[in-house]
Motif scaffolding. Structure first.
Motif, PDB file in Angstrom:
ATOM      1  N   ALA A  45       0.832  -1.209   0.000  1.00 51.49           N
ATOM      2  CA  ALA A  45       0.000   0.000   0.000  1.00 51.49           C
ATOM      3  C   ALA A  45       0.864   1.256   0.000  1.00 51.49           C
ATOM      4  O   ALA A  45       0.580   2.224  -0.722  1.00 51.49           O
ATOM      5  CB  ALA A  45      -0.932  -0.011   1.210  1.00 51.49           C
ATOM      6  N   TYR A  46       1.922   1.250   0.772  1.00 45.04           N
ATOM      7  CA  TYR A  46       2.814   2.413   0.819  1.00 45.04           C
ATOM      8  C   TYR A  46       3.457   2.662  -0.543  1.00 45.04           C
ATOM      9  O   TYR A  46       3.452   3.796  -1.040  1.00 45.04           O
ATOM     10  CB  TYR A  46       3.888   2.212   1.894  1.00 45.04           C
ATOM     11  N   LEU A  47       4.018   1.618  -1.149  1.00 45.02           N
ATOM     12  CA  LEU A  47       4.694   1.790  -2.437  1.00 45.02           C
ATOM     13  C   LEU A  47       3.742   2.280  -3.518  1.00 45.02           C
ATOM     14  O   LEU A  47       4.122   3.110  -4.353  1.00 45.02           O
ATOM     15  CB  LEU A  47       5.357   0.481  -2.870  1.00 45.02           C
ATOM     16  N   LEU A  48       2.528   1.798  -3.498  1.00 42.81           N
ATOM     17  CA  LEU A  48       1.575   2.217  -4.526  1.00 42.81           C
ATOM     18  C   LEU A  48       1.235   3.701  -4.400  1.00 42.81           C
ATOM     19  O   LEU A  48       0.968   4.362  -5.403  1.00 42.81           O
ATOM     20  CB  LEU A  48       0.310   1.355  -4.454  1.00 42.81           C
ATOM     21  N   THR A  49       1.293   4.244  -3.199  1.00 39.87           N
ATOM     22  CA  THR A  49       1.014   5.678  -3.034  1.00 39.87           C
ATOM     23  C   THR A  49       2.178   6.543  -3.506  1.00 39.87           C
ATOM     24  O   THR A  49       2.013   7.752  -3.665  1.00 39.87           O
ATOM     25  CB  THR A  49       0.708   6.048  -1.567  1.00 39.87           C
ATOM     26  N   ARG A  50       3.350   5.967  -3.740  1.00 39.90           N
ATOM     27  CA  ARG A  50       4.521   6.730  -4.171  1.00 39.90           C
ATOM     28  C   ARG A  50       4.553   6.938  -5.680  1.00 39.90           C
ATOM     29  O   ARG A  50       5.384   7.673  -6.189  1.00 39.90           O
ATOM     30  CB  ARG A  50       5.819   6.044  -3.736  1.00 39.90           C
ATOM     31  N   VAL A  51       3.672   6.275  -6.417  1.00 38.70           N
ATOM     32  CA  VAL A  51       3.636   6.390  -7.879  1.00 38.70           C
ATOM     33  C   VAL A  51       3.182   7.797  -8.265  1.00 38.70           C
ATOM     34  O   VAL A  51       2.234   8.330  -7.693  1.00 38.70           O
ATOM     35  CB  VAL A  51       2.684   5.329  -8.472  1.00 38.70           C
ATOM     36  N   GLU A  52       3.887   8.363  -9.235  1.00 41.35           N
ATOM     37  CA  GLU A  52       3.524   9.694  -9.734  1.00 41.35           C
ATOM     38  C   GLU A  52       2.325   9.586 -10.667  1.00 41.35           C
ATOM     39  O   GLU A  52       2.447   9.168 -11.811  1.00 41.35           O
ATOM     40  CB  GLU A  52       4.705  10.326 -10.483  1.00 41.35           C
ATOM     41  N   ALA A  53       1.168   9.900 -10.157  1.00 40.80           N
ATOM     42  CA  ALA A  53      -0.059   9.912 -10.946  1.00 40.80           C
ATOM     43  C   ALA A  53      -0.990  10.942 -10.323  1.00 40.80           C
ATOM     44  O   ALA A  53      -0.976  11.146  -9.111  1.00 40.80           O
ATOM     45  CB  ALA A  53      -0.715   8.541 -10.951  1.00 40.80           C
ATOM     46  N   ASP A  54      -1.770  11.586 -11.162  1.00 41.31           N
ATOM     47  CA  ASP A  54      -2.674  12.618 -10.659  1.00 41.31           C
ATOM     48  C   ASP A  54      -3.881  12.034  -9.934  1.00 41.31           C
ATOM     49  O   ASP A  54      -4.460  12.686  -9.082  1.00 41.31           O
ATOM     50  CB  ASP A  54      -3.148  13.513 -11.811  1.00 41.31           C
ATOM     51  N   PHE A  55      -4.254  10.811 -10.271  1.00 39.64           N
ATOM     52  CA  PHE A  55      -5.453  10.213  -9.689  1.00 39.64           C
ATOM     53  C   PHE A  55      -5.158   8.786  -9.234  1.00 39.64           C
ATOM     54  O   PHE A  55      -4.521   8.022  -9.955  1.00 39.64           O
ATOM     55  CB  PHE A  55      -6.597  10.204 -10.703  1.00 39.64           C
ATOM     56  N   ALA A  56      -5.630   8.445  -8.058  1.00 36.38           N
ATOM     57  CA  ALA A  56      -5.393   7.116  -7.497  1.00 36.38           C
ATOM     58  C   ALA A  56      -5.959   6.028  -8.404  1.00 36.38           C
ATOM     59  O   ALA A  56      -5.301   5.013  -8.642  1.00 36.38           O
ATOM     60  CB  ALA A  56      -6.007   7.016  -6.100  1.00 36.38           C
ATOM     61  N   GLY A  57      -7.164   6.223  -8.909  1.00 35.43           N
ATOM     62  CA  GLY A  57      -7.793   5.204  -9.746  1.00 35.43           C
ATOM     63  C   GLY A  57      -6.969   4.875 -10.974  1.00 35.43           C
ATOM     64  O   GLY A  57      -6.856   3.712 -11.372  1.00 35.43           O
ATOM     65  N   ARG A  58      -6.362   5.882 -11.579  1.00 37.86           N
ATOM     66  CA  ARG A  58      -5.532   5.649 -12.757  1.00 37.86           C
ATOM     67  C   ARG A  58      -4.254   4.901 -12.359  1.00 37.86           C
ATOM     68  O   ARG A  58      -3.807   4.001 -13.063  1.00 37.86           O
ATOM     69  CB  ARG A  58      -5.200   6.974 -13.437  1.00 37.86           C
ATOM     70  N   ALA A  59      -3.666   5.276 -11.249  1.00 34.64           N
ATOM     71  CA  ALA A  59      -2.462   4.579 -10.768  1.00 34.64           C
ATOM     72  C   ALA A  59      -2.777   3.118 -10.483  1.00 34.64           C
ATOM     73  O   ALA A  59      -2.008   2.221 -10.827  1.00 34.64           O
ATOM     74  CB  ALA A  59      -1.921   5.265  -9.520  1.00 34.64           C
ATOM     75  N   TYR A  60      -3.918   2.847  -9.871  1.00 30.05           N
ATOM     76  CA  TYR A  60      -4.306   1.474  -9.542  1.00 30.05           C
ATOM     77  C   TYR A  60      -4.614   0.680 -10.800  1.00 30.05           C
ATOM     78  O   TYR A  60      -4.275  -0.499 -10.897  1.00 30.05           O
ATOM     79  CB  TYR A  60      -5.524   1.446  -8.625  1.00 30.05           C
ATOM     80  N   ALA A  61      -5.271   1.305 -11.762  1.00 25.25           N
ATOM     81  CA  ALA A  61      -5.613   0.609 -13.006  1.00 25.25           C
ATOM     82  C   ALA A  61      -4.348   0.201 -13.753  1.00 25.25           C
ATOM     83  O   ALA A  61      -4.239  -0.936 -14.227  1.00 25.25           O
ATOM     84  CB  ALA A  61      -6.495   1.494 -13.884  1.00 25.25           C
ATOM     85  N   ALA A  62      -3.393   1.115 -13.862  1.00 21.40           N
ATOM     86  CA  ALA A  62      -2.144   0.797 -14.547  1.00 21.40           C
ATOM     87  C   ALA A  62      -1.363  -0.266 -13.780  1.00 21.40           C
ATOM     88  O   ALA A  62      -0.743  -1.157 -14.378  1.00 21.40           O
ATOM     89  CB  ALA A  62      -1.304   2.063 -14.704  1.00 21.40           C
ATOM     90  N   TYR A  63      -1.425  -0.205 -12.471  1.00 21.50           N
ATOM     91  CA  TYR A  63      -0.740  -1.198 -11.634  1.00 21.50           C
ATOM     92  C   TYR A  63      -1.241  -2.614 -11.921  1.00 21.50           C
ATOM     93  O   TYR A  63      -0.470  -3.569 -11.859  1.00 21.50           O
ATOM     94  CB  TYR A  63      -0.939  -0.855 -10.155  1.00 21.50           C
ATOM     95  N   GLY A  64      -2.501  -2.736 -12.261  1.00 16.50           N
ATOM     96  CA  GLY A  64      -3.082  -4.057 -12.506  1.00 16.50           C
ATOM     97  C   GLY A  64      -2.312  -4.859 -13.539  1.00 16.50           C
ATOM     98  O   GLY A  64      -2.111  -6.065 -13.379  1.00 16.50           O
ATOM     99  N   GLY A  65      -1.865  -4.217 -14.597  1.00 12.90           N
ATOM    100  CA  GLY A  65      -1.103  -4.917 -15.628  1.00 12.90           C
ATOM    101  C   GLY A  65       0.233  -5.420 -15.110  1.00 12.90           C
ATOM    102  O   GLY A  65       0.649  -6.545 -15.397  1.00 12.90           O
ATOM    103  N   VAL A  66       0.899  -4.584 -14.329  1.00 14.17           N
ATOM    104  CA  VAL A  66       2.185  -4.980 -13.750  1.00 14.17           C
ATOM    105  C   VAL A  66       1.976  -6.125 -12.763  1.00 14.17           C
ATOM    106  O   VAL A  66       2.767  -7.073 -12.707  1.00 14.17           O
ATOM    107  CB  VAL A  66       2.875  -3.775 -13.081  1.00 14.17           C
ATOM    108  N   TYR A  67       0.895  -6.047 -11.985  1.00 10.28           N
ATOM    109  CA  TYR A  67       0.584  -7.101 -11.017  1.00 10.28           C
ATOM    110  C   TYR A  67       0.400  -8.448 -11.727  1.00 10.28           C
ATOM    111  O   TYR A  67       0.910  -9.477 -11.272  1.00 10.28           O
ATOM    112  CB  TYR A  67      -0.679  -6.738 -10.238  1.00 10.28           C
ATOM    113  N   ILE A  68      -0.305  -8.442 -12.829  1.00 11.49           N
ATOM    114  CA  ILE A  68      -0.554  -9.682 -13.562  1.00 11.49           C
ATOM    115  C   ILE A  68       0.755 -10.286 -14.062  1.00 11.49           C
ATOM    116  O   ILE A  68       1.013 -11.486 -13.882  1.00 11.49           O
ATOM    117  CB  ILE A  68      -1.548  -9.441 -14.719  1.00 11.49           C
ATOM    118  N   ALA A  69       1.599  -9.471 -14.662  1.00  5.52           N
ATOM    119  CA  ALA A  69       2.872  -9.980 -15.172  1.00  5.52           C
ATOM    120  C   ALA A  69       3.762 -10.477 -14.026  1.00  5.52           C
ATOM    121  O   ALA A  69       4.386 -11.542 -14.132  1.00  5.52           O
ATOM    122  CB  ALA A  69       3.585  -8.895 -15.968  1.00  5.52           C
TER     123      ALA A  69
END
Length: 108
Positions: A45-69
């Protein structure tokens, strides 16, 4: 590049945390597996909040692809099962989608 490392770290932490619950409930491991698992989920949770993105939802959506791989890498490295061509094709599509979500041009 920092975003990629944050996503990879978050993915590994989330998978490790969730795997601790899997090990406890499905593999019969000790309940004490949950202690490092909960710590790993907090790191995720901490690391995901460090991502440079204007909106949490967009950061989480993009993270999903990395999580799958990263999950497929975990499958191979920890569980000893190699991903098949369908796993790899799906992960590639997800990473492409993640890149579009995260770095696609936005209207001002």
């Amino acid at each position: 590049m920092t975003t990629l490392f944050l996503y990879l770290g978050a993915a590994l932490a989330e998978i490790a945390g969730c795997f601790s619950f899997w090990a406890w409930l499905r593999l019969g491991k000790s309940v004490f597996w949950l202690i490092p698992g909960l710590l790993a989920l907090a790191v995720f949770a901490y690391l995901l909040t460090r991502v440079e993105a204007d909106f949490a939802g967009r950061a989480y959506a993009a993270y999903g692809g990395v999580y799958i791989a990263t999950s497929l890498l975990w499958l191979w490295a920890v569980e000893g099962v190699r991903a098949d061509r369908w796993d790899l094709a799906g992960a590639t599509l997800c990473l492409l989608g993640a890149a579009i979500i995260l770095w696609g041009p936005r209207a001002a």
